[in-house]
Design a protein around this motif. Structure first.
Motif, short mmCIF file in Angstrom:
data_model
loop_
_atom_site.label_atom_id
_atom_site.label_comp_id
_atom_site.label_asym_id
_atom_site.label_seq_id
_atom_site.Cartn_x
_atom_site.Cartn_y
_atom_site.Cartn_z
N ALA A 173 0.86 -1.19 0.00
CA ALA A 173 0.00 0.00 0.00
C ALA A 173 0.89 1.23 0.00
O ALA A 173 1.84 1.32 0.78
CB ALA A 173 -0.91 0.00 1.23
N ALA A 174 0.59 2.16 -0.85
CA ALA A 174 1.37 3.39 -0.93
C ALA A 174 1.17 4.22 0.34
O ALA A 174 0.08 4.23 0.92
CB ALA A 174 0.95 4.20 -2.15
N ASP A 175 2.22 4.89 0.76
CA ASP A 175 2.15 5.71 1.97
C ASP A 175 1.08 6.79 1.86
O ASP A 175 0.51 7.22 2.87
CB ASP A 175 3.51 6.35 2.25
N THR A 176 0.82 7.22 0.65
CA THR A 176 -0.16 8.30 0.45
C THR A 176 -1.58 7.88 0.80
O THR A 176 -2.46 8.73 0.94
CB THR A 176 -0.12 8.77 -1.02
N LEU A 177 -1.82 6.57 0.93
CA LEU A 177 -3.16 6.10 1.27
C LEU A 177 -3.42 6.16 2.77
O LEU A 177 -4.57 6.05 3.22
CB LEU A 177 -3.35 4.66 0.79
N ASP A 178 -2.36 6.28 3.57
CA ASP A 178 -2.48 6.22 5.03
C ASP A 178 -3.01 7.54 5.58
O ASP A 178 -2.37 8.58 5.47
CB ASP A 178 -1.10 5.91 5.63
N ILE A 179 -4.20 7.49 6.18
CA ILE A 179 -4.80 8.69 6.76
C ILE A 179 -4.80 8.64 8.29
O ILE A 179 -5.47 9.45 8.94
CB ILE A 179 -6.25 8.86 6.26
N THR A 180 -4.06 7.70 8.87
CA THR A 180 -4.09 7.51 10.32
C THR A 180 -3.77 8.79 11.08
O THR A 180 -4.54 9.23 11.94
CB THR A 180 -3.11 6.41 10.75
N ARG A 181 -2.61 9.40 10.79
CA ARG A 181 -2.20 10.59 11.53
C ARG A 181 -3.16 11.74 11.30
O ARG A 181 -3.53 12.46 12.24
CB ARG A 181 -0.78 10.97 11.09
N ALA A 182 -3.61 11.90 10.07
CA ALA A 182 -4.54 12.99 9.76
C ALA A 182 -5.85 12.81 10.52
O ALA A 182 -6.40 13.78 11.06
CB ALA A 182 -4.80 13.05 8.26
N PHE A 183 -6.35 11.57 10.60
CA PHE A 183 -7.60 11.34 11.30
C PHE A 183 -7.43 11.54 12.80
O PHE A 183 -8.30 12.14 13.46
CB PHE A 183 -8.13 9.93 11.03
N ILE A 184 -6.34 11.03 13.36
CA ILE A 184 -6.11 11.20 14.80
C ILE A 184 -6.06 12.68 15.16
O ILE A 184 -6.67 13.12 16.14
CB ILE A 184 -4.81 10.48 15.23
N ASN A 185 -5.33 13.45 14.38
CA ASN A 185 -5.24 14.89 14.64
C ASN A 185 -6.61 15.56 14.54
O ASN A 185 -6.96 16.42 15.35
CB ASN A 185 -4.27 15.55 13.66
N ASP A 186 -7.36 15.15 13.54
CA ASP A 186 -8.70 15.72 13.34
C ASP A 186 -9.61 15.35 14.51
O ASP A 186 -10.33 16.21 15.04
CB ASP A 186 -9.29 15.20 12.03
N PHE A 187 -9.56 14.09 14.94
CA PHE A 187 -10.43 13.64 16.04
C PHE A 187 -10.05 14.33 17.34
O PHE A 187 -10.92 14.79 18.09
CB PHE A 187 -10.31 12.12 16.21
#
Length: 202
Positions: A173-187
């Motif tokens: 999976a390409a790194d660009t697909l990973d939204i983990t950090r973005a979602f955690i920050n948003d939450f």
């Protein structure tokens, strides 16, 4: 009794707003439909839910709930540790005096030790059962909040499918697909840790 550190991981596999538009089917005897089939554009993202639990960089409300849960059960843990120490002390005493002690005295101590071990096991099992029940009560609302927030996040970012990489084996999976950090920050920005208020156990 050692209360294991709570490890919570759950899979989020959401299929949102995926509604394929297919050419109208004709009766089986008729000729196949002419022209290309319209396939909707799909945007896939990955999230690693294990990262939610990181004490420093994960979802802040998890840390608050874990702290509250452990504090709530600290008295039971202290009681069990004290009982365990008494069991060990009595065991050592029986071992050291076995050769010289009066048989009746030795038997009395052994009976006392057996009863202490039974009490320890019973209290330990009761504490574990209560801990598991309370953990579920405290974490279920937070899990629900995260699930709802993830759905809102997906819709806001035009994501059709989110796969939990912590649960689903991935070959690549390409790194660009990973939204983990973005979602955690948003939450965390929308759900501060102080929002994790729990009701004390009865």
């Amino acid at each position: 009794m050692k209360i294991d550190r709570l490890i919570i991981a759950f899979a989020f596999v959401l299929a949102l707003a995926v509604s394929p538009v297919l050419a109208q089917q004709k009766p089986a005897a008729a000729a196949p439909a002419q022209g290309p089939v319209n396939v909707p554009a799909s945007k896939i993202a990955l999230i690693y839910s294990d990262a939610f639990l990181d004490a420093k960089t994960g979802i802040a409300r998890f840390g608050v709930v874990v702290t509250n849960l452990n504090r709530e059960f600290q008295p039971r843990q202290t009681e069990l540790q004290g009982l365990q120490q008494k069991i060990q002390a009595l065991t050592d005493d029986i071992t050291k005096t076995a050769a010289v002690a009066d048989p009746r005295t030795l038997q009395t101590k052994q009976d006392q030790l057996d009863q202490m071990k039974k009490d320890f096991q019973r209290k330990g099992e009761d504490a574990q059962t209560a801990y598991d029940r309370r953990r579920k009560e405290m974490f279920t609302p937070l899990q629900d909040d995260i699930g709802k927030a993830l759905e809102v996040y997906a819709k806001a970012n035009n994501i059709n499918v989110i796969i939990d990489g912590s649960q689903v084996p991935l070959v690549y999976a390409a790194d660009t697909l990973d939204i983990t950090r973005a979602f955690i920050n948003d939450f965390n920005s929308k759900n501060p840790a102080t929002a994790a208020v729990t009701t004390p156990a009865p």
